[in-house]
Design a protein around this motif. Structure first.
Motif, short mmCIF file in Angstrom:
data_model
loop_
_atom_site.label_atom_id
_atom_site.label_comp_id
_atom_site.label_asym_id
_atom_site.label_seq_id
_atom_site.Cartn_x
_atom_site.Cartn_y
_atom_site.Cartn_z
N GLY A 116 0.63 -1.21 0.07
CA GLY A 116 -0.06 -0.02 0.09
C GLY A 116 0.87 1.29 0.09
O GLY A 116 1.85 1.39 -0.60
N THR A 117 0.63 2.38 0.78
CA THR A 117 1.20 3.46 0.75
C THR A 117 2.71 3.18 1.38
O THR A 117 3.56 3.66 0.73
N VAL A 118 2.58 2.80 2.42
CA VAL A 118 4.06 2.67 3.10
C VAL A 118 4.96 1.52 2.21
O VAL A 118 6.07 1.58 2.04
N GLY A 119 4.30 0.44 1.80
CA GLY A 119 5.05 -0.60 1.13
C GLY A 119 5.64 -0.13 -0.29
O GLY A 119 6.57 -0.22 -0.62
N SER A 120 4.63 0.70 -0.98
CA SER A 120 5.33 1.46 -2.18
C SER A 120 6.37 2.35 -1.76
O SER A 120 7.23 2.48 -2.65
N SER A 121 6.30 3.04 -0.76
CA SER A 121 7.36 3.87 -0.38
C SER A 121 8.52 3.18 0.01
O SER A 121 9.70 3.60 -0.52
N VAL A 122 8.54 2.04 0.60
CA VAL A 122 9.59 1.33 0.79
C VAL A 122 10.48 1.03 -0.52
O VAL A 122 11.68 1.00 -0.49
N ILE A 123 9.50 0.45 -1.53
CA ILE A 123 10.19 0.09 -2.57
C ILE A 123 10.84 1.10 -3.56
O ILE A 123 11.89 1.23 -3.97
N LYS A 124 10.09 2.32 -3.43
CA LYS A 124 10.64 3.45 -4.08
C LYS A 124 11.79 4.08 -3.52
O LYS A 124 12.99 4.34 -4.09
N ILE A 125 11.96 4.04 -2.12
CA ILE A 125 13.19 4.80 -1.39
C ILE A 125 14.35 3.95 -1.67
O ILE A 125 15.47 4.07 -1.77
N LEU A 126 14.12 2.42 -1.43
CA LEU A 126 15.34 1.26 -1.72
C LEU A 126 15.76 1.60 -3.05
O LEU A 126 16.96 1.48 -3.28
N LYS A 127 15.10 1.91 -4.06
CA LYS A 127 15.33 2.33 -5.66
C LYS A 127 16.27 3.68 -5.47
O LYS A 127 17.35 3.86 -6.16
N ASP A 128 15.47 4.57 -5.02
CA ASP A 128 16.00 6.04 -5.15
C ASP A 128 17.32 6.34 -4.59
O ASP A 128 18.31 7.11 -5.05
N ASN A 129 17.39 5.70 -3.39
CA ASN A 129 18.54 5.83 -2.58
C ASN A 129 19.42 4.52 -2.32
O ASN A 129 19.90 4.16 -1.37
N LYS A 130 19.41 3.70 -3.44
CA LYS A 130 19.95 2.40 -3.39
C LYS A 130 21.54 2.67 -3.02
O LYS A 130 22.09 1.87 -2.25
N GLU A 131 22.15 3.71 -3.47
CA GLU A 131 23.73 3.52 -3.52
C GLU A 131 24.12 3.91 -1.82
O GLU A 131 24.97 3.48 -1.12
N ILE A 132 23.24 5.07 -1.31
CA ILE A 132 23.69 5.42 0.13
C ILE A 132 23.07 4.12 1.13
O ILE A 132 23.71 4.14 2.02
N ILE A 133 22.10 3.68 0.86
CA ILE A 133 21.64 2.64 1.62
C ILE A 133 22.64 1.37 1.65
O ILE A 133 23.12 0.64 2.75
N LYS A 134 23.30 1.10 0.29
CA LYS A 134 24.12 0.01 0.26
C LYS A 134 25.33 0.41 1.15
O LYS A 134 25.94 -0.65 1.69
N ALA A 135 25.90 1.35 1.07
CA ALA A 135 27.00 2.09 1.81
C ALA A 135 26.68 1.92 3.10
O ALA A 135 27.82 1.42 3.91
N ARG A 136 25.57 2.22 3.73
CA ARG A 136 25.41 2.21 5.17
C ARG A 136 25.01 0.49 5.47
O ARG A 136 25.39 0.36 6.81
N ALA A 137 24.39 -0.10 4.61
CA ALA A 137 24.14 -1.46 5.36
C ALA A 137 25.44 -2.63 4.95
O ALA A 137 25.36 -3.42 5.62
N GLY A 138 26.25 -2.12 4.05
CA GLY A 138 27.20 -2.98 3.78
C GLY A 138 26.89 -4.10 2.50
O GLY A 138 27.97 -4.77 2.28
N VAL A 139 25.65 -4.28 2.46
CA VAL A 139 25.13 -5.06 1.17
C VAL A 139 23.98 -4.32 0.48
O VAL A 139 23.40 -3.63 0.99
N GLU A 140 23.80 -4.87 -0.66
CA GLU A 140 22.82 -4.26 -1.56
C GLU A 140 21.51 -4.87 -1.01
O GLU A 140 21.20 -5.97 -0.76
N ILE A 141 20.53 -3.97 -0.78
CA ILE A 141 19.19 -4.51 -0.46
C ILE A 141 18.12 -4.39 -1.61
O ILE A 141 17.94 -3.45 -2.25
#
Length: 420
Positions: free
Chosen positions: A10-35
């Motif tokens: 729904g609203t939140v689930g769609s936002s999770v998917i979008k943020i994981l795509k839009d901020n992919k590189e910084i999330i990978k840098a902070r997580a240590g792996v690609e999500i």
């Protein structure tokens, strides 16, 4: 690579998917792996959704897929998500949820099932505010003396408009529905139940208290009137719906209800749809947390923070933040044993002796008056508005029952608790 499936797009689930795509590189840098979100589970496959991942209506597809490492549960409800989350944990899949109703009823069972399987739930309380992490980690050296939280933005929006504009509850509720802040059936929000679910989660972390919504005092904001607003303004109070957890010796008060709170307190300044939570620790003193308590991106931000945390550490820590009871002997205070100050609204016949009669009954229950305001009405009636010193809940309730029987009382007395 960490592969995740999202149950409830729904609203939140769609936002999770979008943020994981839009901020992919910084999330990978902070997580240590690609999500990577690899699948979403929905009830209705024919409904259009602005996401670019495969969708299914069969939850077992993701539960039985051994390549999926983590389940994000965003479907809402209680028993069905409980069975899904339970199954995921038993299969060794990490879980992140934003479902406060699920945790209000099943947090201890799920903690036992999870063991060392990571299970996180930051987004279940106050959207993007990291209050779960603050209690479990940042304040972990403290005994928590109290928590006071504005944790429902719908109620805060309504009360803020009533105070600032003098509008009625009904008019502001209609506006909140038109703006999308309130549901068509707003009872869950304005009745205090949403805030109660969130308070129970916080209380478990702070005190290890295992209580259900039915065990605690829950009141909503439906009966707040312009007269109550007048009293608040006269004596420099704000009216807020608060979730309150307060330790008193070996008893813990848990309650959700409207309160009069002095405007000098930080939490009184939290207006509109925003959330704010005050936590008092025995060593750190008061800390205050403020931010967006709902909305797709704010809640998704907290969900992804949990995913990143799991990616970093791999193994789960105790879900509620402790391995043993925090303090021996703590128990939930009975609703009638609450101790606080009270505001009382009485519609009376405007005649001699009314105040003396009311004061006499209050005195008989060891309740003393601190403030008084009389507002004349039409046709020989008045609103008599009182504030008491600290009293016990049961005494106030019994006094009001006796006052209601007086011949000059024109309607059922109303009461709002005061948090000084």
């Amino acid at each position: 690579m960490l592969k995740i499936a999202i149950i409830g797009v729904g609203t939140v689930g769609s936002s999770v998917i979008k943020i994981l795509k839009d901020n992919k590189e910084i999330i990978k840098a902070r997580a240590g792996v690609e999500i990577v979100p690899v699948c979403g589970v929905v009830n209705n496959l024919s409904k259009l959704r602005d996401v670019d991942i495969p969708l299914t209506d069969d939850v077992n597809e993701v539960l039985n897929d051994e390549s999926i490492d983590l389940i994000v549960e965003l479907m809402g409800g209680v028993e069905k998500p409980y069975q899904i989350v339970k199954s995921a944990l038993e299969k060794g899949k990490s879980v992140v949820t934003a479902n406060k109703a699920l945790l209000a009823y099943h947090r201890y069972e799920l903690e036992a099932i999870a063991g060392e399987v990571p299970f996180e739930f930051e987004a279940s309380v106050a959207g993007g505010i990291p209050i779960i992490n603050a209690l479990r980690e940042g304040l972990s050296a403290n005994h928590i003396l109290s928590i006071k939280g504005i944790i429902n933005g719908t109620c805060n929006f309504i009360l803020t408009k009533m105070i600032n504009e003098g509008a009625s509850f009904e008019d502001v509720l209609k506006e909140a529905q038109e703006l999308g802040y309130a549901e068509a059936n707003p009872t869950f929000d304005v009745g205090g139940f949403d805030a109660a679910h969130k308070l129970l989660i916080l209380a478990s972390i702070a005190y290890g208290i295992d209580a259900k919504p039915e065990d605690i005092l829950i009141e909503g904001i439906q009966n707040i009137t312009p007269c109550d607003i007048d009293f608040a303004n006269e004596f420099n109070y704000s009216i807020k719906l608060l979730g309150i957890a307060k330790k008193r010796g070996k008893l813990v008060e848990l309650r959700v209800h409207p309160v009069l709170i002095p405007n000098t307190q930080m939490i009184a300044k939290v207006d509109g749809v925003m959330n704010g939570i005050s936590v008092v620790g025995d060593k750190v003193g008061e800390t205050m947390y403020y931010g967006a308590g709902a909305g797709g991106d704010a809640t998704a931000s907290a969900v992804i923070a949990n995913i990143i945390d799991i990616a970093r550490r791999g193994k789960g820590s105790p879900m509620l933040g402790f391995n043993k009871p925090l303090e021996s002997g703590l128990s939930l205070a009975e609703k009638n044993d609450i101790e606080t100050k009270y505001y009382i609204r009485l519609k009376v016949v405007d005649k001699t002796g009314v105040l003396a009669s009311v004061a006499s009954i209050l005195s008989g229950f060891d309740i003393s008056i601190e403030k008084i305001l009389q507002k004349p009405l039409e046709s020989g009636f008045s609103n008599l508005l009182l504030a008491t010193h600290t009293a016990k809940e049961i005494d106030v309730l019994q006094a009001l029952e006796k006052i209601e029987s007086l011949d000059f009382i024109q309607e059922k007395p109303a009461m709002i608790r005061i948090e000084a």
